[in-house]
Design an enzyme around this catalytic site. Structure first.
Site, short mmCIF file in Angstrom:
data_model
loop_
_atom_site.label_atom_id
_atom_site.label_comp_id
_atom_site.label_asym_id
_atom_site.label_seq_id
_atom_site.Cartn_x
_atom_site.Cartn_y
_atom_site.Cartn_z
N LYS A 1 6.31 2.56 3.71
CA LYS A 1 6.98 3.38 2.50
C LYS A 1 8.18 3.96 2.68
CE LYS A 1 3.58 2.84 -0.61
NZ LYS A 1 3.84 2.16 -1.81
N ASP B 1 -0.78 -12.59 -5.60
CA ASP B 1 -0.87 -11.89 -4.32
C ASP B 1 0.47 -11.68 -3.90
OD1 ASP B 1 -1.11 -11.10 -1.75
OD2 ASP B 1 -2.49 -12.60 -1.12
N SER C 1 6.17 6.63 -1.88
CA SER C 1 5.19 7.62 -1.74
C SER C 1 5.56 8.93 -0.82
CB SER C 1 3.98 7.32 -0.44
OG SER C 1 3.00 8.28 -0.06
N TYR D 1 1.26 2.56 7.04
CA TYR D 1 1.64 2.89 5.58
C TYR D 1 2.75 3.89 5.30
CZ TYR D 1 0.84 4.94 0.80
OH TYR D 1 0.88 5.17 -0.36
#
Ligand code: NAP
Length: 275
Positions: free
Chosen positions: A174, A77, A157, A170
């Site tokens: 990123k 993890d 991304s 997100y």
């Protein structure tokens, strides 16, 4: 001779059967690297079926071995420092060193319209998308330095370069990935450690399909219409394949990128990231 012969690589987030991590692992193994494929473990629901990630990981190892490569699966993890340290120590113990890290594990979970995002969701996104990669980099740099160098490839991304409404947490994490890569490029270049970011655009994986589904519901249109609306902004007018991202990672991991560090390499089919 294959370009990554004798190299040892860790790739995170590899269990998804249609995922980018799996494609990267297969590509690096095909280029000669010995692989540790690391994913979170437990079960996952995909396409109305529940999968044991350990079984998916075992299948990936079998596929790599069947193609003549070497691989080992580990339950890691990326939000847990002890898992990361165990993974790095086991990799070095098993394969005798470590040359390449690909921080691929990531999650859209908790990314929603900005005003409905809770601090807990924001923090969870931070832990998997940015803190985990940071902790992994801290764990691999000392052994890479001792070995005389290494490659770190962080998967960003288009959300590292611009923004699309509805993905605040997100997108923010990123963007942070680019700062992390550039910092490492600047700080460890003299040690022979190169660090770059690969920025995928719309790549047809389960994560991407889930985003299309969510936007379709939000916009009140079909999934096909949501896809068309998103891909209309792509110069090539379609989504890419995980293998397209894997090819960019293989380039940055290999000898053709010996003098390349601190860059963002977009694999997007041409997406204007104006905002
Ligand atoms: P994916 O299919 O969801 O694969 C991501 C993998 O990471 C999954 O196996 C996931 O496990 C695993 N993971 C999640 N949390 C983890 C943790 N805490 N520790 C270890 N593993 C964990 O996604 P993908 O589309 O292949 O994306 C791979 C990378 O590319 C991500 O960093 C993503 O942000 C980036 N990316 C993708 C696209 C795209 O269009 N697909 C676009 C831009 C960037 P689960 O089974 O729990 O999800």
């Amino acid at each position: 001779m294959t370009p990554l012969n004798g190299k040892v690589a860790i790739v995170t987030g590899t269990s998804a059967p249609q995922g980018i991590g799996r494609a990267i692992a297969l590509r690096l193994a095909a280029e000669g690297a010995s692989l540790v494929v690391a994913d979170i473990g437990g079960s996952v629901a995909l396409h109305d079926q529940v999968y044991d990630r350990a079984v998916l990981q075992a299948q990936l190892v079998a596929d790599i071995e069947q193609a003549g490569g070497r691989a080992r699966a580990m339950q890691v993890d990326v939000t847990q420092q002890s898992d990361i340290e165990r993974c790095v120590a086991d990799t070095i113990g098993k394969f005798g060193g470590l040359d390449i890290l690909v921080n691929n594990a990531g999650s859209l979970a908790g990314s929603d319209e900005f005003l409905s995002t809770t601090p807990e969701q924001w923090e969870a996104s931070f832990r998997v998308n940015l803190l985990g990669p940071m902790m992994f980099c801290q764990a691999v740099i000392p052994p890479m330095r001792e070995r005389g160098g290494g490659r770190i490839i962080n998967i960003g991304s288009t959300g590292s370069l611009g923004a699309e409404a509805g993905f605040g947490a997100y997108t923010t994490m990123k963007h942070g990935m680019v700062g992390l890569s550039k910092t490492l490029a600047a700080e460890f270049g003299a040690d022979g450690i190169l660090c770059n970011t690969v920025c995928p655009g719309y790549i047809m994986t389960d994560m991407h399909a889930a985003a299309n589904k969510r936007l379709a519901a939000q916009w009140g249109v079909s999934i096909e219409q949501a896809q068309q609306r998103r891909y209309a902004g792509v110069a090539l007018r379609n989504a890419g394949r995980p293998q397209d991202v894997a090819a960019a990672v293989a380039y940055l991991a290999g000898p053709n990128a010996d003098y390349v560090t601190g860059i963002n390499l977009p694999v997007t089919g041409g997406v204007p990231c104006g905002i």
